[in-house]
Design a protein around this motif. Structure first.
Motif, PDB file in Angstrom:
ATOM      1  N   PRO A  77       0.836  -1.205   0.000  1.00  0.00           N
ATOM      2  CA  PRO A  77       0.000   0.000   0.000  1.00  0.00           C
ATOM      3  C   PRO A  77       0.874   1.259   0.000  1.00  0.00           C
ATOM      4  O   PRO A  77       1.963   1.259   0.554  1.00  0.00           O
ATOM      5  CB  PRO A  77      -0.773  -0.098   1.325  1.00  0.00           C
ATOM      6  CG  PRO A  77      -0.066  -1.089   2.159  1.00  0.00           C
ATOM      7  CD  PRO A  77       0.917  -1.840   1.328  1.00  0.00           C
ATOM      8  N   GLY A  79       0.675   5.781   0.056  1.00  0.00           N
ATOM      9  CA  GLY A  79      -0.012   7.068   0.045  1.00  0.00           C
ATOM     10  C   GLY A  79       0.788   8.044  -0.789  1.00  0.00           C
ATOM     11  O   GLY A  79       0.945   7.876  -1.996  1.00  0.00           O
ATOM     12  N   GLY A  80       1.348   9.059  -0.128  1.00  0.00           N
ATOM     13  CA  GLY A  80       2.109  10.077  -0.866  1.00  0.00           C
ATOM     14  C   GLY A  80       3.540   9.667  -1.167  1.00  0.00           C
ATOM     15  O   GLY A  80       4.244  10.376  -1.893  1.00  0.00           O
ATOM     16  N   GLY A  81       3.998   8.553  -0.596  1.00  0.00           N
ATOM     17  CA  GLY A  81       5.382   8.114  -0.842  1.00  0.00           C
ATOM     18  C   GLY A  81       6.405   9.069  -0.243  1.00  0.00           C
ATOM     19  O   GLY A  81       7.517   9.191  -0.744  1.00  0.00           O
ATOM     20  N   THR A  82       6.050   9.744   0.880  1.00  0.00           N
ATOM     21  CA  THR A  82       6.998  10.686   1.494  1.00  0.00           C
ATOM     22  C   THR A  82       7.770  10.067   2.655  1.00  0.00           C
ATOM     23  O   THR A  82       8.495  10.760   3.356  1.00  0.00           O
ATOM     24  CB  THR A  82       6.276  11.948   2.021  1.00  0.00           C
ATOM     25  OG1 THR A  82       5.399  11.553   3.092  1.00  0.00           O
ATOM     26  CG2 THR A  82       5.477  12.643   0.943  1.00  0.00           C
ATOM     27  N   GLY A  83       7.584   8.767   2.869  1.00  0.00           N
ATOM     28  CA  GLY A  83       8.284   8.087   3.964  1.00  0.00           C
ATOM     29  C   GLY A  83       9.788   8.068   3.711  1.00  0.00           C
ATOM     30  O   GLY A  83      10.266   8.289   2.599  1.00  0.00           O
ATOM     31  N   SER A 147       1.702  14.168   2.060  1.00  0.00           N
ATOM     32  CA  SER A 147       1.435  13.015   2.932  1.00  0.00           C
ATOM     33  C   SER A 147      -0.074  12.780   3.047  1.00  0.00           C
ATOM     34  O   SER A 147      -0.858  13.717   3.191  1.00  0.00           O
ATOM     35  CB  SER A 147       2.063  13.289   4.298  1.00  0.00           C
ATOM     36  OG  SER A 147       1.437  12.540   5.289  1.00  0.00           O
ATOM     37  N   THR A 148      -0.477  11.511   3.010  1.00  0.00           N
ATOM     38  CA  THR A 148      -1.904  11.184   3.050  1.00  0.00           C
ATOM     39  C   THR A 148      -2.325  10.768   4.458  1.00  0.00           C
ATOM     40  O   THR A 148      -1.482  10.408   5.296  1.00  0.00           O
ATOM     41  CB  THR A 148      -2.210  10.007   2.097  1.00  0.00           C
ATOM     42  OG1 THR A 148      -1.452   8.870   2.535  1.00  0.00           O
ATOM     43  CG2 THR A 148      -1.861  10.344   0.652  1.00  0.00           C
ATOM     44  N   GLU A 208       2.906   0.656   9.561  1.00  0.00           N
ATOM     45  CA  GLU A 208       3.621   0.727   8.280  1.00  0.00           C
ATOM     46  C   GLU A 208       2.986  -0.172   7.216  1.00  0.00           C
ATOM     47  O   GLU A 208       3.673  -0.859   6.457  1.00  0.00           O
ATOM     48  CB  GLU A 208       5.109   0.416   8.464  1.00  0.00           C
ATOM     49  CG  GLU A 208       5.784   1.426   9.391  1.00  0.00           C
ATOM     50  CD  GLU A 208       7.295   1.482   9.276  1.00  0.00           C
ATOM     51  OE1 GLU A 208       7.870   0.712   8.490  1.00  0.00           O
ATOM     52  OE2 GLU A 208       7.898   2.324   9.961  1.00  0.00           O
ATOM     53  N   VAL A 214      -5.722   0.803   5.151  1.00  0.00           N
ATOM     54  CA  VAL A 214      -6.673   1.770   5.700  1.00  0.00           C
ATOM     55  C   VAL A 214      -7.361   2.466   4.519  1.00  0.00           C
ATOM     56  O   VAL A 214      -6.695   2.954   3.595  1.00  0.00           O
ATOM     57  CB  VAL A 214      -5.947   2.814   6.577  1.00  0.00           C
ATOM     58  CG1 VAL A 214      -6.910   3.905   7.033  1.00  0.00           C
ATOM     59  CG2 VAL A 214      -5.311   2.133   7.777  1.00  0.00           C
ATOM     60  N   ASN A 452       2.517  -5.784   2.481  1.00  0.00           N
ATOM     61  CA  ASN A 452       3.784  -5.201   2.945  1.00  0.00           C
ATOM     62  C   ASN A 452       4.597  -6.198   3.769  1.00  0.00           C
ATOM     63  O   ASN A 452       5.153  -5.851   4.826  1.00  0.00           O
ATOM     64  CB  ASN A 452       3.531  -3.922   3.763  1.00  0.00           C
ATOM     65  CG  ASN A 452       4.269  -2.752   3.136  1.00  0.00           C
ATOM     66  OD1 ASN A 452       4.942  -2.905   2.118  1.00  0.00           O
ATOM     67  ND2 ASN A 452       4.141  -1.580   3.708  1.00  0.00           N
TER      68      ASN A 452
END
Ligand SMILES: Cc1cc2nc3c(=O)[nH]c(=O)nc-3n(C[C@H](O)[C@H](O)[C@H](O)COP(=O)(O)OP(=O)(O)OC[C@H]3O[C@@H](n4cnc5c(N)ncnc54)[C@H](O)[C@@H]3O)c2cc1C
Length: 506
Positions: A77, A79-83, A147-148, A208, A214, A452
């Motif tokens: 999964p 979201g924004g891929g900002t991790g 970020s989501t 994570e 979600v 994941n």
């Protein structure tokens, strides 16, 4: 495992051709997140997904998850891929679910002060919507524009506002989750029930993306403050700035946000943006409240700053620093990449933590800057970042600095945030023998290791063969210790800034 062409046909039948991608470019875009990963890691992980899919409903997410039983493809999964550590990147290819098409505010309940939002909405979009209705989020994650909601909840993130309003976790009341078997569950009570029996919301906070996907969240909201204002104070050095932050906590003042940035950060920022304020060690304090409250709050903080040798900066400087609060890593342009070490440390040991971070920066000869924020009255986020060129072999050794920062945080009673692909060994250091119970939780939610998998509690390689299918976390730790040693042996600091200025820079 079914053939990739078969899997493609099944995904297209489910979502339609326009929401299933398998082209080289799309796969490449989703093969990394904010982390700078040395190319060497391609030898151990298949970071490119086989397919990228864009569901629009919970039902579609559920169908895609169920399909994985047929195709045998793992699911990631995103979201924004900002991790920061590759948590939203595949390690063995498979299907990457980008949730950003699920971005609606579904319901808004002014009376009960809650908002129900889809997980792919960015925090900035949710905050913008709420402000237009006279409300606001109590806590807004630092990477809000990208970020989501689902990403920050799964990342276990911290954000602006927690010092006054409490941690982000406390404002997430209920989640809708697609479990790895495709069923859909609610984790809690959407009302202000104060944590009812069998509330599972917390299990997904910081998971994570390993326990399920979600799809919706019910968030607590608050009335929009009448006014907000930022103030900035320059200190002779970072130690005095840290002492100022500690004094704010001790006196019981509760501004909306309190942060400290060092002069290196502003030096980097100025290299890419000439209008950046003069480099200095600066504390930024933001106030919110009524027109009458703000001057009183500001006066109290002004006095604390003056007593600690702080010089108040012009209000335009404070406003500029606050307005750019979401743009924290402009320095990436100087070096092609950078790595961030996010840590939570006790406020009581903040001065020591900063001094030891500065020593680590010198020892590892990295070009690094330090950012600090008060999370609450006991905890501070200490987030140094280091410039690195991830296209060179020596660039990868910068990750050794991140490893040593995590060690430091644990040593002084805190811990690093974010495990992802790279920092899994920290889980054992943080939880000792209890780490096994985390694996047990994964086993309950995801016995087939679909979602994941091979992250946070174990590290899968790209190979699905016995003996070489996992990397024992201590091996990863050893590798990063070697990187740190190589980094220390380097005879001089990286010269990104000079090189950039020579090319004409800003
Ligand atoms: C400028 C900047 C500032 C930052 N500041 C902070 C900070 O102050 N504090 C902090 O903690 N972090 C910070 N970060 C790190 C990062 O932004 C946060 O962790 C962020 O909230 C992740 O959100 P995302 O949507 O980008 O998630 P992603 O990076 O896409 O994913 C994060 C994790 O969540 C999983 N995931 C994503 N969406 C879902 C979903 N719907 N369901 C299940 N799992 C999901 C992914 O698989 C991954 O494991 C910062 C990053 C940047 C770029």
């Amino acid at each position: 495992m079914a053939s990739l062409d078969y899997a493609h046909r099944r995904l297209v039948n489910t979502l339609g051709p326009e929401r299933v991608a398998r082209g080289e470019l799309e796969r490449m875009v989703y093969s990394h997140d904010f982390a700078a990963l040395p190319k060497l890691v391609l030898a151990q992980w298949r970071l490119y997904p086989d397919f990228v899919v864009l569901p629009q409903t919970t039902e579609e997410v559920s169908q895609v998850v169920r399909l994985s039983d047929e195709t045998g493809l793992p699911i990631t999964p995103r979201g924004g891929g900002t991790g920061m550590f590759g948590a939203s990147v595949p390690n063995r290819g498979g299907v990457l679910i980008d949730l950003r098409k699920m971005s609606k505010v579904i319901a808004f309940d002014a009376e009960n002060r809650t908002a129900t939002v889809e997980a792919g909405a960015t925090w900035a979009a949710v905050e913008g919507y709420l402000r237009s209705k006279g409300f606001a989020l109590p806590v807004v994650p630092a990477a809000a524009p990208a970020s989501t909601v689902g990403g920050a909840i799964n990342g276990g993130g911290v954000g602006y506002g927690s010092f006054r309003h409490g941690p982000l976790r406390a404002h997430v009341l209920d989640l809708e989750v697609v479990l790895p078997d495709g069923s859909v569950m609610r984790t809690g009570d959407a009302r202000e029930s104060g944590g009812a029996f069998a509330d599972l919301t917390a299990a997904f906070f910081g998971a994570e993306g390993t326990l399920g996907i979600v799809t919706k969240a019910v968030l607590r909201i608050r009335p929009k403050p009448e006014e907000s204002k930022a103030a900035a104070y320059a200190f002779p050095d970072l130690a005095s700035g840290a002492a100022f932050l500690t004094r704010i906590v001790e006196t019981g003042e509760t501004p909306f946000h309190v942060a400290l940035i060092d002069r290196e950060h502003l030096t980097f920022e100025r290299a890419v943006r000439a209008e950046t304020p003069d480099p200095a060690d600066i504390a930024i304090v933001t106030f919110e409240g009524t027109k009458d409250e703000i001057p009183l709050q500001e006066k109290a903080i002004d006095a604390l700053a003056a007593a600690g040798n702080g010089t108040k900066l012009a209000s335009e400087v404070a406003a500029d620093l606050w307005a750019r609060r979401h743009i924290r890593y402009g320095a990436r342009r100087l070096s092609r990449g950078l790595v961030v070490s996010s840590n939570l440390v006790p406020v009581a040991r903040l001065g020591e933590a900063i001094a030891r971070t500065q020593a680590l920066i010198r020892r590892h000869k990295v070009n690094a800057a330090i950012q600090v924020a008060l999370v609450d009255s006991t905890t501070a986020a200490l987030s140094p970042y280091a410039l690195m060129d991830d296209t060179t072999l020596s660039g990868g050794t910068t990750l050794g600095f991140v490893k040593k920062m995590g060690d430091l945080a644990i040593e002084i009673g805190g811990h690093p945030i974010g495990l992802g692909l790279l920092m899994v060994f920290n889980l054992r250091k943080m939880h000792g023998r209890a780490t096994g119970s985390m694996g047990a939780v994964k086993q309950v939610f995801d016995p087939g290791r679909k979602v994941n998998a091979g992250k946070t509690i174990e590290v899968w390689t790209k190979f699905n063969w016995p003996l070489i299918n996992v990397i024992p976390p201590p091996f990863m730790e050893f590798g990063l210790n070697v990187a740190a040693a190589l980094r220390r042996a380097k005879p001089f600091r990286d010269r990104f800034l000079k090189a950039y200025e020579r090319q004409g820079g800003a």
